[in-house]
Design a protein around this motif. Structure first.
Motif, PDB file in Angstrom:
ATOM      1  N   SER A  11       0.852  -1.193   0.000  1.00  0.00           N
ATOM      2  CA  SER A  11       0.000   0.000   0.000  1.00  0.00           C
ATOM      3  C   SER A  11       0.881   1.235   0.000  1.00  0.00           C
ATOM      4  N   ALA A  12       0.354   2.348  -0.474  1.00  0.00           N
ATOM      5  CA  ALA A  12       1.152   3.563  -0.705  1.00  0.00           C
ATOM      6  C   ALA A  12       1.895   4.024   0.544  1.00  0.00           C
ATOM      7  N   LYS A  13       1.265   3.883   1.713  1.00  0.00           N
ATOM      8  CA  LYS A  13       1.879   4.406   2.938  1.00  0.00           C
ATOM      9  C   LYS A  13       3.054   3.552   3.405  1.00  0.00           C
ATOM     10  N   LYS A  14       3.012   2.261   3.053  1.00  0.00           N
ATOM     11  CA  LYS A  14       4.020   1.337   3.583  1.00  0.00           C
ATOM     12  C   LYS A  14       5.090   0.962   2.566  1.00  0.00           C
ATOM     13  N   ARG A  15       4.919   1.398   1.321  1.00  0.00           N
ATOM     14  CA  ARG A  15       5.811   0.961   0.257  1.00  0.00           C
ATOM     15  C   ARG A  15       7.160   1.683   0.339  1.00  0.00           C
ATOM     16  N   SER A  16       8.228   0.930   0.193  1.00  0.00           N
ATOM     17  CA  SER A  16       9.577   1.511   0.136  1.00  0.00           C
ATOM     18  C   SER A  16      10.161   1.238  -1.245  1.00  0.00           C
ATOM     19  N   PHE A  17      11.335   1.807  -1.508  1.00  0.00           N
ATOM     20  CA  PHE A  17      11.975   1.590  -2.803  1.00  0.00           C
ATOM     21  C   PHE A  17      12.257   0.101  -3.009  1.00  0.00           C
ATOM     22  N   GLU A  18      12.738  -0.574  -1.955  1.00  0.00           N
ATOM     23  CA  GLU A  18      13.053  -1.997  -2.067  1.00  0.00           C
ATOM     24  C   GLU A  18      11.793  -2.811  -2.361  1.00  0.00           C
ATOM     25  N   GLN A  19      10.682  -2.450  -1.723  1.00  0.00           N
ATOM     26  CA  GLN A  19       9.423  -3.169  -1.962  1.00  0.00           C
ATOM     27  C   GLN A  19       8.908  -2.934  -3.370  1.00  0.00           C
ATOM     28  N   GLU A  20       9.080  -1.716  -3.865  1.00  0.00           N
ATOM     29  CA  GLU A  20       8.639  -1.408  -5.232  1.00  0.00           C
ATOM     30  C   GLU A  20       9.435  -2.228  -6.238  1.00  0.00           C
ATOM     31  N   GLU A  21      10.737  -2.361  -6.011  1.00  0.00           N
ATOM     32  CA  GLU A  21      11.572  -3.155  -6.909  1.00  0.00           C
ATOM     33  C   GLU A  21      11.198  -4.636  -6.837  1.00  0.00           C
ATOM     34  N   PHE A  22      10.896  -5.104  -5.635  1.00  0.00           N
ATOM     35  CA  PHE A  22      10.498  -6.504  -5.461  1.00  0.00           C
ATOM     36  C   PHE A  22       9.162  -6.774  -6.154  1.00  0.00           C
ATOM     37  N   LEU A  23       8.230  -5.833  -6.015  1.00  0.00           N
ATOM     38  CA  LEU A  23       6.925  -5.983  -6.670  1.00  0.00           C
ATOM     39  C   LEU A  23       7.086  -5.993  -8.185  1.00  0.00           C
ATOM     40  N   LYS A  24       7.916  -5.105  -8.703  1.00  0.00           N
ATOM     41  CA  LYS A  24       8.145  -5.058 -10.155  1.00  0.00           C
ATOM     42  C   LYS A  24       8.730  -6.383 -10.644  1.00  0.00           C
ATOM     43  N   GLU A  25       9.637  -6.949  -9.861  1.00  0.00           N
ATOM     44  CA  GLU A  25      10.250  -8.232 -10.221  1.00  0.00           C
ATOM     45  C   GLU A  25       9.204  -9.346 -10.252  1.00  0.00           C
ATOM     46  N   LEU A  26       8.303  -9.363  -9.267  1.00  0.00           N
ATOM     47  CA  LEU A  26       7.239 -10.373  -9.232  1.00  0.00           C
ATOM     48  C   LEU A  26       6.298 -10.223 -10.427  1.00  0.00           C
ATOM     49  N   VAL A  27       5.908  -8.980 -10.693  1.00  0.00           N
ATOM     50  CA  VAL A  27       4.969  -8.717 -11.792  1.00  0.00           C
ATOM     51  C   VAL A  27       5.582  -9.125 -13.128  1.00  0.00           C
ATOM     52  N   ASN A  28       6.860  -8.874 -13.300  1.00  0.00           N
ATOM     53  CA  ASN A  28       7.523  -9.173 -14.574  1.00  0.00           C
ATOM     54  C   ASN A  28       7.645 -10.670 -14.861  1.00  0.00           C
ATOM     55  N   LYS A  29       7.360 -11.501 -13.888  1.00  0.00           N
ATOM     56  CA  LYS A  29       7.342 -12.942 -14.137  1.00  0.00           C
ATOM     57  C   LYS A  29       6.102 -13.375 -14.911  1.00  0.00           C
ATOM     58  N   VAL A  30       5.081 -12.499 -14.919  1.00  0.00           N
ATOM     59  CA  VAL A  30       3.851 -12.825 -15.659  1.00  0.00           C
ATOM     60  C   VAL A  30       3.467 -11.722 -16.647  1.00  0.00           C
ATOM     61  N   MET A  31       4.274 -10.684 -16.771  1.00  0.00           N
ATOM     62  CA  MET A  31       3.937  -9.561 -17.648  1.00  0.00           C
ATOM     63  C   MET A  31       5.106  -9.241 -18.572  1.00  0.00           C
ATOM     64  N   ILE A  32       4.785  -8.991 -19.849  1.00  0.00           N
ATOM     65  CA  ILE A  32       5.794  -8.549 -20.817  1.00  0.00           C
ATOM     66  C   ILE A  32       5.384  -7.162 -21.308  1.00  0.00           C
ATOM     67  N   ARG A  33       6.330  -6.237 -21.226  1.00  0.00           N
ATOM     68  CA  ARG A  33       6.033  -4.872 -21.680  1.00  0.00           C
ATOM     69  C   ARG A  33       7.169  -4.364 -22.569  1.00  0.00           C
ATOM     70  N   ASN A  34       6.861  -4.123 -23.820  1.00  0.00           N
ATOM     71  CA  ASN A  34       7.801  -3.480 -24.733  1.00  0.00           C
ATOM     72  C   ASN A  34       7.434  -2.012 -24.868  1.00  0.00           C
ATOM     73  N   ARG A  35       8.440  -1.176 -24.800  1.00  0.00           N
ATOM     74  CA  ARG A  35       8.220   0.249 -25.072  1.00  0.00           C
ATOM     75  C   ARG A  35       8.645   0.534 -26.512  1.00  0.00           C
ATOM     76  N   ARG A  36       8.201   1.649 -27.030  1.00  0.00           N
ATOM     77  CA  ARG A  36       8.513   1.983 -28.426  1.00  0.00           C
ATOM     78  C   ARG A  36      10.016   1.996 -28.665  1.00  0.00           C
ATOM     79  N   ASN A  37      10.758   2.481 -27.681  1.00  0.00           N
ATOM     80  CA  ASN A  37      12.206   2.576 -27.843  1.00  0.00           C
ATOM     81  C   ASN A  37      12.892   1.214 -27.825  1.00  0.00           C
TER      82      ASN A  37
END
Length: 508
Positions: free
Chosen positions: A235-261
């Motif tokens: 949640s926004a109040k409890k999230r730290s930089f380390e938690q955000e990176e961990f969440l992104k890592e978890l999400v990327n195991k099931v999500m593929i995102r290509n940017r135009r670049n």
């Protein structure tokens, strides 16, 4: 006309019987042999589908996505490429691959109604997949690949018919529309029996971080923990930089995102300007009177009704008048009615719309270039068409009330004859307008991903010019709050999903 049975087949058959053949053709034998070989793949690596799609121009990043989904994600993935990079092609490749390998026979594709025909055409013509678009009285159990609108699928009797089926694969386009477990469509999709599942959305987070939790939970329940654990950790109040990176890592195991670049193409850039406009003195007076309504009448004390009126006043007096008249019917106190009538009279007397004047200035500066204007209100849409007509500028309308044929006709008129297309939010999905490179966001939505969808109509493969984006907001009004909130939501998106192309002017 006389129709007769042909007996040619019989004569040919008797002749082959007498001569003991020929019973087959070597060409047909070779084709059948190729099909059988394709089913005898000794290892599950590499794609077979491209060999059968020689006429389809498949881009490198699309091939990589399909291969990753099949080899690493086992057919359960969120395809989150930026708008215009071909998520439909990627999903079609995955489906074709599984069909060739015999792992999928029965598939259901759920899409917004406006995209149904496009999906059916692409599956049939590009991938040679015999998909049908669902219509009433179609027996879905008799067809292997069915494309159906989300709104139709979630209602009876279609809902019950679908739940009875055992699907090998389901594909959901614009999957952000599922939102969360409280929506009817989310609950319905959750109940469909499926082995493989693809969720397509360029905007997996639209308003808050919990939307990605629900999308991931559809694919892999428990991958992000249960709701309470996720809320505690992220949640926004409890999230730290380390938690955000961990969440992104978890999400990327099931999500593929290509940017135009990431695609290797030389993309044109975006040039974003945000214009903060002053109301005229008369418009400001009406806006202040509208804000005071919450202190005068209980009918207007609710935050939703007040916010609606404030947003509409920042758009046009026409939009404001319709809502004000509707709410006036609920007022019984004569003094309150008199106050509302005074506002209505002042609305009617307004001669200038400051935002419309700025819009005209932008269109003028665009020269002969085509321009798309996005508004949230059909009454504003009609006003802008009239206003531009008085200035000698040709325009066509585009909104969700139009039939599919009328939408197609409006797009063609815009391309061939009119300089301006004035669209409501329904124009932000499902249409490709690379021949235009000016976008005016006349009304700003609360959701930044709606801005990205709008811009994505023109900033996609095939665009040859830099895209000019103009965001309009009235100073010292609710639109200041909208700008601040949009920036906050963009910040959340980028921390969890990844960087987003420019849609607003960067804050200092």
């Amino acid at each position: 006309m006389i129709i007769e049975k042909s007996s040619t087949w019989k004569d040919n058959f008797l002749e082959r019987l007498e001569n003991d053949g020929p019973w087959d053709r070597f060409t047909l034998y070779q084709m059948n042999a190729e099909v059988q070989k394709s089913k005898l793949i000794t290892e599950f690596s590499g794609l077979q589908a491209p060999k059968f799609l020689k006429d389809l121009n498949i881009l490198d990043h699309q091939l990589e996505v399909a291969q990753t989904v099949i080899e690493e994600m086992h057919g359960k993935a969120i395809l989150a490429d930026e708008v215009g990079l071909g998520k439909t092609i990627e999903a079609g490749l995955v489906l074709k691959e599984y069909l060739i390998r015999g792992l999928v026979k029965k598939a259901l594709i759920l899409v917004p109604a406006s995209l149904l025909k496009q999906w059916v055409d692409e599956l049939n013509k590009k991938f040679y997949i015999p998909a049908i678009g669902y219509k009433k009285k179609v027996a879905i159990d008799q067809y292997d690949v069915v494309v159906m609108s989300m709104d139709t699928a979630k209602k009876s009797p279609h809902r019950e018919q679908i739940i009875e089926q055992d699907y090998d694969m389901i594909i959901i386009d614009e999957a952000h529309k599922l939102k969360n477990h409280k929506t009817q469509i989310y609950e319905f999709v959750q109940s469909i029996k499926k082995k493989f599942c693809l969720l397509l959305t360029a905007t997996p987070i639209q308003n808050d971080i919990f939307e990605i939790f629900y999308l991931v939970s559809l694919l892999k329940p428990g991958h992000l923990g249960n709701y309470e654990a996720f809320q505690t950790a992220f949640s926004a109040k409890k999230r730290s930089f380390e938690q955000e990176e961990f969440l992104k890592e978890l999400v990327n195991k099931v999500m593929i995102r290509n940017r135009r670049n990431d695609t290797g193409f030389d993309w044109t850039s975006r040039q974003v300007e945000t214009f903060q406009i002053d109301f005229t003195e008369e418009e400001r007076q009406v806006y202040d009177m509208l804000c005071e309504l919450k202190n005068i009448s209980s009918v207007f004390s609710g935050s939703f009704s007040m916010i609606t009126l404030q947003k509409e006043m920042c758009s046009s007096k026409e939009a404001t008048y319709l809502t004000l008249e509707k709410m006036k019917q609920k007022v019984v106190n004569p003094e309150e009615v008199a106050y509302i009538d005074e506002i209505i009279n002042k609305l009617a007397a307004l001669q200038i719309n400051a935002k419309a004047e700025k819009t005209y200035e932008i269109v003028q500066n665009a020269g002969d270039d085509k321009v798309i204007i996005f508004t949230e209100y059909r009454s504003t849409q009609a006003y802008l068409q009239w206003y531009l007509h008085t200035k000698g500028i040709t325009s066509v309308l585009f909104n969700g009330k139009f039939s599919k044929n009328k939408k197609d006709w409006m797009q063609q008129l815009f391309k061939d004859r009119a300089q301006v297309l004035i669209a409501t939010e329904s124009g932000g999905e499902g249409i490709n307008l690379q021949f235009c490179h000016h976008v005016i966001n006349y009304d700003l939505p609360w959701n930044p991903m709606k801005l990205e969808q709008r811009i994505g109509r023109v900033h996609r493969l095939g665009q040859e010019h830099d895209v000019q984006i103009y965001n309009l907001a009235i100073k010292n009004t609710i639109e200041d709050n909208i700008l601040n909130l949009l920036n906050d939501k963009i910040n959340v998106f980028e921390k969890v999903v990844g960087e987003l192309d420019d849609i607003l002017t960067k804050r200092a």
